[in-house]
Design an enzyme around this catalytic site. Sequence first.
Site, PDB file in Angstrom:
ATOM      1  N   CYS A  39       0.862  -1.190   0.000  1.00  0.00           N
ATOM      2  CA  CYS A  39       0.000   0.000   0.000  1.00  0.00           C
ATOM      3  C   CYS A  39       0.895   1.236   0.000  1.00  0.00           C
ATOM      4  O   CYS A  39       2.053   1.161  -0.426  1.00  0.00           O
ATOM      5  CB  CYS A  39      -0.987  -0.022   1.171  1.00  0.00           C
ATOM      6  SG  CYS A  39      -0.225  -0.046   2.809  1.00  0.00           S
ATOM      7  N   ASN A  78       2.322   1.352   4.327  1.00  0.00           N
ATOM      8  CA  ASN A  78       2.582   0.058   4.984  1.00  0.00           C
ATOM      9  C   ASN A  78       2.276   0.104   6.484  1.00  0.00           C
ATOM     10  O   ASN A  78       2.946  -0.528   7.285  1.00  0.00           O
ATOM     11  CB  ASN A  78       4.033  -0.418   4.741  1.00  0.00           C
ATOM     12  CG  ASN A  78       4.305  -1.877   5.150  1.00  0.00           C
ATOM     13  OD1 ASN A  78       5.428  -2.221   5.521  1.00  0.00           O
ATOM     14  ND2 ASN A  78       3.314  -2.724   5.103  1.00  0.00           N
ATOM     15  N   CYS A 119      -1.492   0.749   7.349  1.00  0.00           N
ATOM     16  CA  CYS A 119      -2.939   0.486   7.490  1.00  0.00           C
ATOM     17  C   CYS A 119      -3.395  -0.759   6.722  1.00  0.00           C
ATOM     18  O   CYS A 119      -3.773  -1.759   7.320  1.00  0.00           O
ATOM     19  CB  CYS A 119      -3.757   1.689   7.009  1.00  0.00           C
ATOM     20  SG  CYS A 119      -3.462   3.192   7.954  1.00  0.00           S
ATOM     21  N   ARG A 120      -3.378  -0.677   5.387  1.00  0.00           N
ATOM     22  CA  ARG A 120      -3.981  -1.743   4.575  1.00  0.00           C
ATOM     23  C   ARG A 120      -3.087  -2.954   4.386  1.00  0.00           C
ATOM     24  O   ARG A 120      -3.521  -4.096   4.628  1.00  0.00           O
ATOM     25  CB  ARG A 120      -4.393  -1.175   3.200  1.00  0.00           C
ATOM     26  CG  ARG A 120      -5.539  -0.197   3.286  1.00  0.00           C
ATOM     27  CD  ARG A 120      -5.685   0.611   2.002  1.00  0.00           C
ATOM     28  NE  ARG A 120      -4.552   1.535   1.827  1.00  0.00           N
ATOM     29  CZ  ARG A 120      -4.383   2.329   0.788  1.00  0.00           C
ATOM     30  NH1 ARG A 120      -5.266   2.304  -0.201  1.00  0.00           N
ATOM     31  NH2 ARG A 120      -3.360   3.150   0.722  1.00  0.00           N
ATOM     32  N   SER A 121      -1.855  -2.754   3.914  1.00  0.00           N
ATOM     33  CA  SER A 121      -1.038  -3.949   3.596  1.00  0.00           C
ATOM     34  C   SER A 121      -0.646  -4.762   4.832  1.00  0.00           C
ATOM     35  O   SER A 121      -0.534  -5.995   4.721  1.00  0.00           O
ATOM     36  CB  SER A 121       0.182  -3.590   2.736  1.00  0.00           C
ATOM     37  OG  SER A 121       1.018  -2.660   3.360  1.00  0.00           O
ATOM     38  N   ASP A 156      -8.201   4.069   1.072  1.00  0.00           N
ATOM     39  CA  ASP A 156      -7.234   4.436   2.096  1.00  0.00           C
ATOM     40  C   ASP A 156      -7.995   4.882   3.348  1.00  0.00           C
ATOM     41  O   ASP A 156      -8.714   5.883   3.314  1.00  0.00           O
ATOM     42  CB  ASP A 156      -6.386   5.586   1.538  1.00  0.00           C
ATOM     43  CG  ASP A 156      -5.336   6.058   2.521  1.00  0.00           C
ATOM     44  OD1 ASP A 156      -5.374   5.641   3.697  1.00  0.00           O
ATOM     45  OD2 ASP A 156      -4.490   6.860   2.110  1.00  0.00           O
TER      46      ASP A 156
END
Length: 152
Positions: free
Chosen positions: A8, A11, A13-15, A122
């Site tokens: 993301c 690195n 939040c999402r990934s 995001d």
Amino acid sequence: MIKVLMVCLGNICRSPLAEGILKSKVYTDKIVIDSAGTVAYHVGNLPDKRSIEVAKNYGISINDQRARKFVVKDFDEFDYIYAMDESNYQNILKLSRNENDSKKVRLILNESYPNENLSVPDPYYGGDQGFVDVYKMLDEACEIIANKLASK
Ligand code: 4NP
């Protein structure tokens, strides 16, 4: 050995969630999963508190992760590189050196919604619900990825 990289922007939040969720669905040490961000703002940091919290609520610990930046060498290391959104996808592709690199890069939600080119939003500037929504999208996509990897 099959190596999968989740990418993301930051690195945090999402990934990290994608990494933790896929790890929880894979039961062999022949599959290695990591994550990275396309920018260095948060290098060395723990995942965002809200990602840690939502993962914990679903029984997954991501506290052992630390943010790192995506590097060109990752194209050599990894077999599948999953971008969380269209912007991450384009930023990774810009770093690719050849077709062998670029063909490793996919949008993660194309696993669950083929050919729709959807992005994982995001959640950084939003509220807690955004993290729950992201978790559910990633859980659905990672379930499919885990099944595909298991059949390889
Ligand atoms: P991520 O979320 O890409 O899912 O880790 C973000 C984290 C940090 C920032 C943006 C998005 N930031 O602007 O610092």
